[in-house]
Design an enzyme around this catalytic site. Structure first.
Site: not given
Lengths: 246, 246, 246, 246
Positions: A42-43, A59-60, A88-89, A109, A111, A183, A241
Site C-alpha cells: 500500500g502507499n 518503495s518496499g 513507491s513503484s 493504493h 491491495h 490489480h 450531515y
C-alpha cells in the site's frame, strides 16, 4: 523574537512540505491501523499544489521503518527532489492522477482483500445501499484490462491513464476511487487523510456488496433518489450531515 | 580482547547454528503474529547449507513454550544432532524439500484456513491478479492425493515426494509454495523469514481468489504479460521494486 | 507445620473440587480468549469422577464477573451442592453426557458462528482434510430435530438424550463434539481444557469446510487411509505426534 | 452536609439526564468496542420518559472526541434543549420510534456489515436457530423501500414511519430490531445498553444466517416450538435463564 520574521516563498514552501511529509507519513500508518495492508502492499501520497511537489512513501519499506523524514519528494514529472530512497513503484500512477485532476490532494493504493477481489473479478462495485451512497455518487468503476503494449512500456503511467480513461467525463471527486482490473483499488481525496478514509469505504462496501449478492443475486442498484439523498446530505451546498453546516 | 581470536570451523558452525536457532524460533513466533496458526498447527525450519544441518520446531509444543534453545537440530537424514525433544512430526517432509532444492533455506507448514480450504478442495489457486503475481509466477499448485501405500509407509517423506513430483521441471523458487491435497499448504524461501512471508501471501491470495470466483465465476487467469510484469518487477535481474536496486 | 497432616476423604474431595473450580473458571475464560463466545453464550463444566460432582458456569453471568468462587457445583442429578447462583440453563444437557460417557471429564457449549451455521443448516461437518482428522475420527454429526414434546418437557435433558441417540454405538471420545440441529455445537474431552480445545477445532473446521465446498461443491470426504493416519498419529497406542511418546 | 437537601423536580430531572448522558455516551463507545462501527457510522440515543427528553450522539463526531458532555439533548419534537452541536442526522428516525413505542428506552443505528448486507438485499433475516430465538421472537423484518416522495421530504422521519408501518400490529419489544431496505439496521431496547446488545445480536445472527443458507439453501425456519422455548426461557413471566428468577 523581537525582530520581524520575513517569510520568503522558499521558507513557506519548506514549511508546507514539512507539514505534508508528516501528513503523508501519518496517512501511510493509518492504512495499517485500518487493516488495509499486508506487509508493504500500500502507499499514500499527497501534493502541495502551490509548488507542484508530491510527497510519497518510499518503495518496499516496512511500516515500522517509515518516518516523516524518509518520505520521498518528487515533482509532477517524477524527478526526485528530496529523499535518499526510491519512491513507491506506483509513483507514475499517482502523478498522472495529480496532473489530470487539480482537486485531488491525496492518493492511496492498497491491495485490501475485498476490494481487490472485485478488481480481480473485473467488476464494478454496484451502489447497493446508503453506506456506499454516503461517499460514492454511483458505482465504483473497474477499468478495462491494460493491453500487452501498455503493460510492457510505462506500465505504471498507463495504469494512471486507464484510470483517467475510465473516469472519462465523470467527476473524479464524486466517485473518489476506482478498481484497476486484475490489480487492486486506488482512492483519492482532497488530502491524504481523506484518501485513506475513502480506501476504508471501498473495502467495507466491497465486502457488503458481495454478501448482498450472496443473499439476493437479483438485487438491483439503490433507488437513484436515495443515492441522491445520502450523497447530497453529506456533500455539496446543502449538506447537513456533521457539524460544519450548523 | 587483545589476543587474536582464532575461529575454527567448529566454532563457525556453532555460531551459524546459534543464529539460525534464533531465526527459526523467531519465524515460528511470526506464524502466530500473522494469525496463520491455531494451537500448534504450524512449523518452520531453516537449514545451514554449509553443515547440512536443519533447525526445526519441536513437535506439539505450545508457542508460549517455544524458545531458540528448544529448537531441534537434525541432519538431512533426520538424525537428531541437538535437542531434547522430538522434532516436528513433519520433519521428513521438510528434509525431502531441502535435499531436492538447494536454493531453499527455510520451510513453513501451516493449516491457515483459506489456503487449507483450497487444499481440501483439491484445487490449485489460480493467478487472478497482481497480488498473486508479485510472489508466484503462475498458479499455486495442488498435489495429487497420496495413495494408500504412500500414506501407510513413510507418510511424511511421501508428502515431500509428492510435492517434488508436482513441481516436476518447474522452478521451485518461482512458485515458493504448494498445496498438499486433503491437507494444507507448504511454503519456502531463501530463509525462514521469507518462507513465513510466502505463507502469509498464500493465505491472503487464497482468500482473495475464492471471493473473486464468488463475484465472477467465469473469471480467467491474469493476462500473462501482467503476470510477467509484476513478478519481474520484484524478482530477477531487472527488478525495480523496493530499495535494493537503486 | 511440624504436625503430620491427616487427609480425610472429605479434605481430598474439597481439594480436588477447589482445583476443578479453578480449571472450569479458566476454561470458561478461554472460550472468550479463543473468540468462541458473544456475551454469555457459552458454558464449560468439569466433573470430579470420584465424588460424582460437576462444576459448571452460573447462568447468564458476564465473563468479566466470573471467578472460580462463583462456579456452581451440582451432583449428577442436578441438585445444587455449592453456590449461590443458578447453574447454566444447559446443565441438564451436560449431566446427561456425564452420566452416559464415563470418559468425559469436561464439556463445552458455545454458539460459535461457523459451527452454529452448520447446526442451523442441519448438516454434519464432513471430514475433508487432515485438520479435521487430527481430532475427529470421521464427520462431526448433527442430531435430528427435537420433537415438540421433547422441547416442551425437559428440553435441556432431551437435548442431551438426542446427542446420546446420535452417537449411538459410536465412540464418544473419538468424535468429541456434535452439532445439535437448529441450535449449536457441544464438545467434550478428558477435562475442561481439552473440551475447549475441541470447541476451537469444531469452529475452525466448520469454517474450512464451508469454504472448501464453495471452491469445489463436488469434493468428497478425506481418503479413509489418510483419516486413519492423521487421527492415529495423534491418538492411540502408536501415536507419535508431540512429546509424550519420546 | 448537615442541612437537609430538598430535591425539586428540576433537580431530579437534571440528575436523571446527567446519568442518561453518561449511559448514552457509554453505549456509543460500546458500539465501537463491539466492532459494529466504521468511522462515525452509528449512533445511540436514550430517552428520559418522565421529562420526554432524548439524549443522542452529535452528528459526524469521531468516537475519540465523544464525551458525556457533548451528547445533545432534544425534545420529542426534535428541538435542541441542550448542546452546542448538531444532533445525529438520524434523530428524526429515533424520535418517531420513541413517540410510537412507549416501552423503548434506547435506540441504536449502525451500518454493521453483515446486517447491512441483508438490508441491502431487501430480505428479512429468517429465524434459523436458537441464537436468534433467544432474542427475536420471529424473523428480523426488512422494511419496504421508501418512495421518491418519502425520500425527498422528511427523509429521516419517513424512515421512522416505514419502520412503524413494518412492525404494524407486532410487538416492537419482542423483535427489537429491523432492517431498513437499501440502508441498514436499527435496534432498540428498554435502555441504551440493551439496544446495543440487540445490535450485536442482529449482526451475529445476520452472519450466521448467510452461512447457514450457503451450507443448505433449502433450510426452513426454526421449529416454532423451539422458537417459543428459547424466547420464553429468557423473556416473559416464566423465564428461567440467568440469575434474576432464582
Amino acid at each position: 523574537m523581537s525582530e520581524q520574521t520575513v517569510w520568503t516563498d522558499v521558507d513557506l514552501t519548506a514549511e508546507r512540505l514539512k507539514a505534508l511529509r508528516h501528513q503523508v507519513w501519518q496517512a501511510n500508518m493509518d492504512l495499517q491501523r485500518h487493516n488495509l495492508v499486508t506487509f508493504t502492499w500500500g502507499n499514500v501520497s499527497g501534493i502541495d499544489r502551490k509548488s507542484g511537489l508530491v510527497v510519497i512513501k518510499p518503495s518496499g519499506v516496512e511500516y515500522s521503518d517509515l518516518s516523516a523524514a524518509n518520505m520521498v519528494i518528487v515533482d509532477l514529472q517524477g524527478r526526485i527532489v528530496e529523499g535518499d530512497m526510491n519512491p513507491s513503484s506506483d509513483t507514475a500512477t499517482h502523478l498522472e492522477l495529480y496532473r489530470q485532476y487539480p482537486d485531488i490532494g491525496g492518493i492511496v493504493h492498497t491491495h485490501s482483500p475485498q476490494a481487490t477481489a472485485w478488481a480481480q473479478a473485473g467488476r464494478a462495485i454496484p451502489a447497493l445501499g446508503t453506506t456506499h451512497a454516503d461517499y460514492f455518487y454511483g458505482q465504483i468503476d473497474c477499468t478495462r484490462a491494460l493491453s500487452d503494449k501498455e503493460i510492457a512500456e510505462d506500465y505504471e503511467l498507463n495504469t494512471g491513464k486507464v484510470i483517467v480513461e475510465t473516469i472519462g467525463d465523470g467527476d473524479a471527486m464524486a466517485a473518489p476511487g476506482i478498481l484497476v482490473k486484475e490489480h487492486a483499488p486506488f482512492t483519492w481525496g482532497k488530502d491524504p487523510h481523506q484518501a485513506v478514509h475513502n480506501a476504508v469505504v471501498v473495502e467495507v462496501v466491497a465486502g457488503m456488496a458481495l454478501q448482498t449478492l450472496q443473499i439476493n443475486s437479483g438485487v438491483s442498484s439503490i433507488n437513484p433518489s436515495l443515492l441522491d439523498k445520502h450523497y447530497l446530505r453529506k456533500h455539496g451546498a446543502n449538506a447537513y450531515y456533521g457539524q460544519t453546516k450548523k
